[in-house]
Scaffold this motif. Structure first.
Motif, PDB file in Angstrom:
ATOM      1  N   TYR A 153      11.898   6.173   3.517  1.00 54.26           N
ATOM      2  CA  TYR A 153      11.579   5.033   2.655  1.00 54.26           C
ATOM      3  C   TYR A 153      12.287   3.748   3.077  1.00 54.26           C
ATOM      4  CZ  TYR A 153      15.877   4.415  -0.103  1.00 54.26           C
ATOM      5  OH  TYR A 153      17.161   4.106  -0.501  1.00 54.26           O
ATOM      6  N   LYS A 154      13.394   3.891   3.793  1.00 50.68           N
ATOM      7  CA  LYS A 154      14.167   2.714   4.224  1.00 50.68           C
ATOM      8  C   LYS A 154      13.414   1.868   5.244  1.00 50.68           C
ATOM      9  CE  LYS A 154      18.160   5.813   3.971  1.00 50.68           C
ATOM     10  NZ  LYS A 154      19.148   6.568   4.781  1.00 50.68           N
ATOM     11  N   TYR A 155      12.410   2.459   5.884  1.00 48.60           N
ATOM     12  CA  TYR A 155      11.771   1.803   7.026  1.00 48.60           C
ATOM     13  C   TYR A 155      10.307   1.449   6.790  1.00 48.60           C
ATOM     14  CZ  TYR A 155      15.817   4.236   8.930  1.00 48.60           C
ATOM     15  OH  TYR A 155      17.092   4.716   9.149  1.00 48.60           O
ATOM     16  N   ILE A 156       9.775   1.705   5.583  1.00 48.11           N
ATOM     17  CA  ILE A 156       8.357   1.482   5.330  1.00 48.11           C
ATOM     18  C   ILE A 156       8.153   0.540   4.158  1.00 48.11           C
ATOM     19  CG2 ILE A 156       7.731   3.720   6.295  1.00 48.11           C
ATOM     20  CD1 ILE A 156       7.381   4.790   3.467  1.00 48.11           C
ATOM     21  N   GLY A 157       6.933   0.049   3.994  1.00 47.56           N
ATOM     22  CA  GLY A 157       6.574  -0.836   2.900  1.00 47.56           C
ATOM     23  C   GLY A 157       5.159  -1.319   3.095  1.00 47.56           C
ATOM     24  N   PRO A 158       4.511  -1.871   2.053  1.00 49.17           N
ATOM     25  CA  PRO A 158       3.097  -2.237   2.130  1.00 49.17           C
ATOM     26  C   PRO A 158       2.771  -3.288   3.184  1.00 49.17           C
ATOM     27  CG  PRO A 158       4.105  -3.065   0.110  1.00 49.17           C
ATOM     28  CD  PRO A 158       5.083  -2.125   0.713  1.00 49.17           C
ATOM     29  N   ASP A 159       3.732  -4.113   3.550  1.00 47.02           N
ATOM     30  CA  ASP A 159       3.513  -5.113   4.586  1.00 47.02           C
ATOM     31  C   ASP A 159       4.339  -4.825   5.843  1.00 47.02           C
ATOM     32  OD1 ASP A 159       1.712  -6.758   3.078  1.00 47.02           O
ATOM     33  OD2 ASP A 159       3.431  -7.383   1.873  1.00 47.02           O
ATOM     34  N   ILE A 160       4.925  -3.630   5.891  1.00 51.68           N
ATOM     35  CA  ILE A 160       5.781  -3.253   7.024  1.00 51.68           C
ATOM     36  C   ILE A 160       5.175  -2.062   7.764  1.00 51.68           C
ATOM     37  CG2 ILE A 160       8.079  -2.446   7.731  1.00 51.68           C
ATOM     38  CD1 ILE A 160       9.119  -3.745   5.088  1.00 51.68           C
ATOM     39  N   ASP A 161       5.019  -0.945   7.062  1.00 55.43           N
ATOM     40  CA  ASP A 161       4.565   0.300   7.679  1.00 55.43           C
ATOM     41  C   ASP A 161       3.972   1.170   6.576  1.00 55.43           C
ATOM     42  OD1 ASP A 161       4.222   2.712   8.972  1.00 55.43           O
ATOM     43  OD2 ASP A 161       6.230   2.805   9.837  1.00 55.43           O
ATOM     44  N   VAL A 162       2.713   1.581   6.751  1.00 54.30           N
ATOM     45  CA  VAL A 162       2.013   2.370   5.734  1.00 54.30           C
ATOM     46  C   VAL A 162       1.571   3.696   6.350  1.00 54.30           C
ATOM     47  CG1 VAL A 162       0.142   2.395   4.045  1.00 54.30           C
ATOM     48  CG2 VAL A 162       1.212   0.215   4.685  1.00 54.30           C
ATOM     49  N   PRO A 163       2.376   4.761   6.204  1.00 55.03           N
ATOM     50  CA  PRO A 163       2.001   6.068   6.760  1.00 55.03           C
ATOM     51  C   PRO A 163       0.811   6.687   6.030  1.00 55.03           C
ATOM     52  CG  PRO A 163       4.367   5.934   6.300  1.00 55.03           C
ATOM     53  CD  PRO A 163       3.718   4.789   5.611  1.00 55.03           C
ATOM     54  N   ALA A 164       0.264   7.729   6.644  1.00 50.68           N
ATOM     55  CA  ALA A 164      -0.844   8.489   6.061  1.00 50.68           C
ATOM     56  C   ALA A 164      -0.620   9.957   6.374  1.00 50.68           C
ATOM     57  CB  ALA A 164      -2.169   7.990   6.631  1.00 50.68           C
ATOM     58  N   GLY A 165      -1.620  10.776   6.114  1.00 50.43           N
ATOM     59  CA  GLY A 165      -1.529  12.190   6.439  1.00 50.43           C
ATOM     60  C   GLY A 165      -1.953  12.468   7.867  1.00 50.43           C
ATOM     61  N   ASP A 166      -1.669  13.670   8.323  1.00 51.63           N
ATOM     62  CA  ASP A 166      -2.098  14.158   9.631  1.00 51.63           C
ATOM     63  C   ASP A 166      -2.032  15.678   9.526  1.00 51.63           C
ATOM     64  OD1 ASP A 166      -2.756  13.105  12.498  1.00 51.63           O
ATOM     65  OD2 ASP A 166      -1.296  14.672  12.893  1.00 51.63           O
ATOM     66  N   ILE A 167      -1.930  16.379  10.626  1.00 49.25           N
ATOM     67  CA  ILE A 167      -1.830  17.835  10.598  1.00 49.25           C
ATOM     68  C   ILE A 167      -0.638  18.245   9.733  1.00 49.25           C
ATOM     69  CG2 ILE A 167      -1.358  19.892  11.982  1.00 49.25           C
ATOM     70  CD1 ILE A 167      -2.834  18.505  14.290  1.00 49.25           C
ATOM     71  N   GLY A 168      -0.867  19.121   8.777  1.00 47.95           N
ATOM     72  CA  GLY A 168       0.202  19.617   7.912  1.00 47.95           C
ATOM     73  C   GLY A 168       0.512  18.718   6.727  1.00 47.95           C
ATOM     74  N   VAL A 169      -0.135  17.568   6.665  1.00 45.85           N
ATOM     75  CA  VAL A 169       0.110  16.635   5.557  1.00 45.85           C
ATOM     76  C   VAL A 169      -1.225  16.310   4.887  1.00 45.85           C
ATOM     77  CG1 VAL A 169       1.016  14.381   4.862  1.00 45.85           C
ATOM     78  CG2 VAL A 169       2.139  15.674   6.679  1.00 45.85           C
ATOM     79  N   GLY A 170      -1.492  17.014   3.794  1.00 42.97           N
ATOM     80  CA  GLY A 170      -2.710  16.793   3.035  1.00 42.97           C
ATOM     81  C   GLY A 170      -2.401  16.136   1.707  1.00 42.97           C
ATOM     82  N   ALA A 171      -3.307  16.297   0.752  1.00 45.84           N
ATOM     83  CA  ALA A 171      -3.166  15.640  -0.548  1.00 45.84           C
ATOM     84  C   ALA A 171      -1.885  16.075  -1.268  1.00 45.84           C
ATOM     85  CB  ALA A 171      -4.390  15.951  -1.404  1.00 45.84           C
ATOM     86  N   ARG A 172      -1.548  17.358  -1.157  1.00 48.35           N
ATOM     87  CA  ARG A 172      -0.337  17.846  -1.824  1.00 48.35           C
ATOM     88  C   ARG A 172       0.896  17.159  -1.280  1.00 48.35           C
ATOM     89  NH1 ARG A 172       1.155  24.058  -0.731  1.00 48.35           N
ATOM     90  NH2 ARG A 172       0.813  23.246   1.375  1.00 48.35           N
TER      91      ARG A 172
END
Length: 443
Positions: A153-172
């Motif tokens: 969380y220290k390195y992300i933000g809506p105008d900085i970095d917005v991660p998403a899912g990929d292998i192993g990272v679904g809705a849960r």
């Protein structure tokens, strides 16, 4: 020594043992050679290739969490923020036991080009951990996700970095990660995409990568006077991308005859019953072999030789380097017309060159599987508007984006008289856009 060769040598020396990253760099720089040599002195003076292939920053951190037996476990977390000249960093989080810095860098590097092709204002990044959710309880996954986000969380933000899912990272997993971010920051910001519909997610996000793959494949075939109608399609994998690629293929009139998982593959020449596959993989979380229990006319075979099945269209949707030169030769001998990558770099360089040499239409992943990140960016737009769009609106936008991507890569290839070389076209179209922004913003 040419500028491209010089840079490749430097990258190899500085990134030893990062096999996947080096492969991705080789593929891009080799294909860009005709463009680079036209203005080599300028690109060299501005160190364009060095700036493009060196991440803005690489973040590595310890993730300590508690398992169900009360044992403290330790994993390694990564976030590689590669390039943000077009917009905030954007790219998924991968949870798998084979994740390392080389894989994350390869994925982040590819993401620069993929995101540029969408035409949306997003930069390239990727992250993840060597934690494998398979076999873990919900409580253990929650424990890991909270610990992972407590560092990320220290390195992300809506105008900085917005991660998403990929292998192993679904809705849960996205839900658990988002919940922890909200607790840490006391804010409900758009810092993750792929969220649940009840807290800012987008309709059609689940289907996006698979649907987008077929929209681009269909556009590619139509350009050459071909159609998906009644074509036999073989799809590797049976996860999210593969399932929704199969669904859209069937909607467009194709016959999906084979799918796989890590243990083997099923073949049903009458056309797969996709609802059975969905039940096995999405609800029961079982193995693809279970398909033959309710469909005894189908064949299940262990192993990875799914590409030996004759088909007109092949869609590798599982993992990197799954389609080898041997597989490519088998596909060509069986009369394949098109190969489009649903996964990231699932085709080896040797296999790619062989397919192209034998006039098989080939769509690289950075173009063909851009649908997922495209709809992620559309989710960001909906969050910014505090709006929720209909499935039809998102799906229509996705189709337009994918058809526009094909148009861009086709035009870029033709401009250099590299007709139908969509690998070259994708790299050139994305490279020119990123470099223009990079030069405009100075050093």
């Amino acid at each position: 020594m040419s500028y491209v060769t010089e840079v490749k040598k430097k990258i190899k020396n500085n990134n030893k043992n990062e096999t996947e990253f080096l492969q991705a760099v080789d593929e891009v720089l080799d294909s860009l050679h005709p463009l680079i040599e036209k203005n080599e002195n300028y690109y060299k003076r501005e160190a364009i290739l060095e700036r493009l292939t060196e991440p803005d920053r690489q973040i590595k951190f310890r993730v300590q969490w508690l398992d169900d037996d009360g044992q403290v476990q330790v994993n390694t977390g990564y976030r590689v923020q590669f390039n943000n000249v077009l917009g905030p960093y954007k790219g998924g989080l991968r949870l798998r036991d084979n994740v390392n810095i080389g894989i994350i860098k390869f994925l982040g590097f590819e993401q620069i080009f993929k995101n540029a092709l969408t035409g949306l204002p997003i930069g390239g990044a990727k992250g993840g951990s060597d934690f494998d959710p398979k076999g873990k309880s919900d409580r253990e996954i929650l424990s890991f996700c909270k610990a992972f986000m407590s560092e990320l969380y220290k390195y992300i933000g809506p105008d900085i970095d917005v991660p998403a899912g990929d292998i192993g990272v679904g809705a849960r997993e996205i839900g658990y990660l988002f919940g922890q971010y909200k607790r840490l920051t006391s804010s409900h910001q758009s810092i993750l995409t792929g969220k649940g519909l009840t807290f800012g997610g987008s309709l059609a996000r689940t289907e996006a990568t698979g649907y987008g793959l077929l929209y681009l494949t269909n556009a590619m075939l139509k350009t050459h006077g071909l159609s998906l109608e009644n074509q036999r399609i073989v799809i590797s994998g049976s996860g999210n991308v593969a399932i929704y690629a199969a669904e859209k293929a069937q909607q467009l009139g194709a016959k999906v005859i084979a799918m796989s998982d890590s243990t083997g593959y099923i073949r049903d020449d009458n056309g797969l019953d996709l609802q059975t596959v969905k039940n096995i993989k999405e609800i029961e979380r079982g193995r693809i072999a279970e398909y033959v229990i309710t469909h005894p006319e189908a064949l299940y075979k262990e192993g990875k030789d799914i590409w030996s099945i004759p088909c007109e269209v092949a869609l590798p949707c599982a993992t990197q380097n799954e389609l080898t030169l041997v597989d490519a030769k088998q596909l060509v001998s069986n009369g394949v017309k098109a190969v489009a990558e649903g996964a990231n770099m699932p085709t080896t360089l040797e296999a790619t060159h062989y397919l192209q040499k034998n006039e098989v239409l080939f769509a690289p992943g950075k173009a063909a599987n851009a649908g997922g990140v495209a709809v992620s960016a559309l989710e960001m737009s909906q969050n910014a508007e505090r709006m929720s769009w209909s499935f039809e609106k998102v799906d229509k936008a996705l189709q337009e984006i994918m058809e526009d991507i094909f148009s861009k890569i086709s035009e870029s290839a033709a401009r250099f008289k590299q007709y139908d070389n969509y690998v070259f076209g994708a790299n050139v179209a994305a490279f020119e856009k990123v470099i223009e922004a990079m030069i405009a913003q100075g050093i």
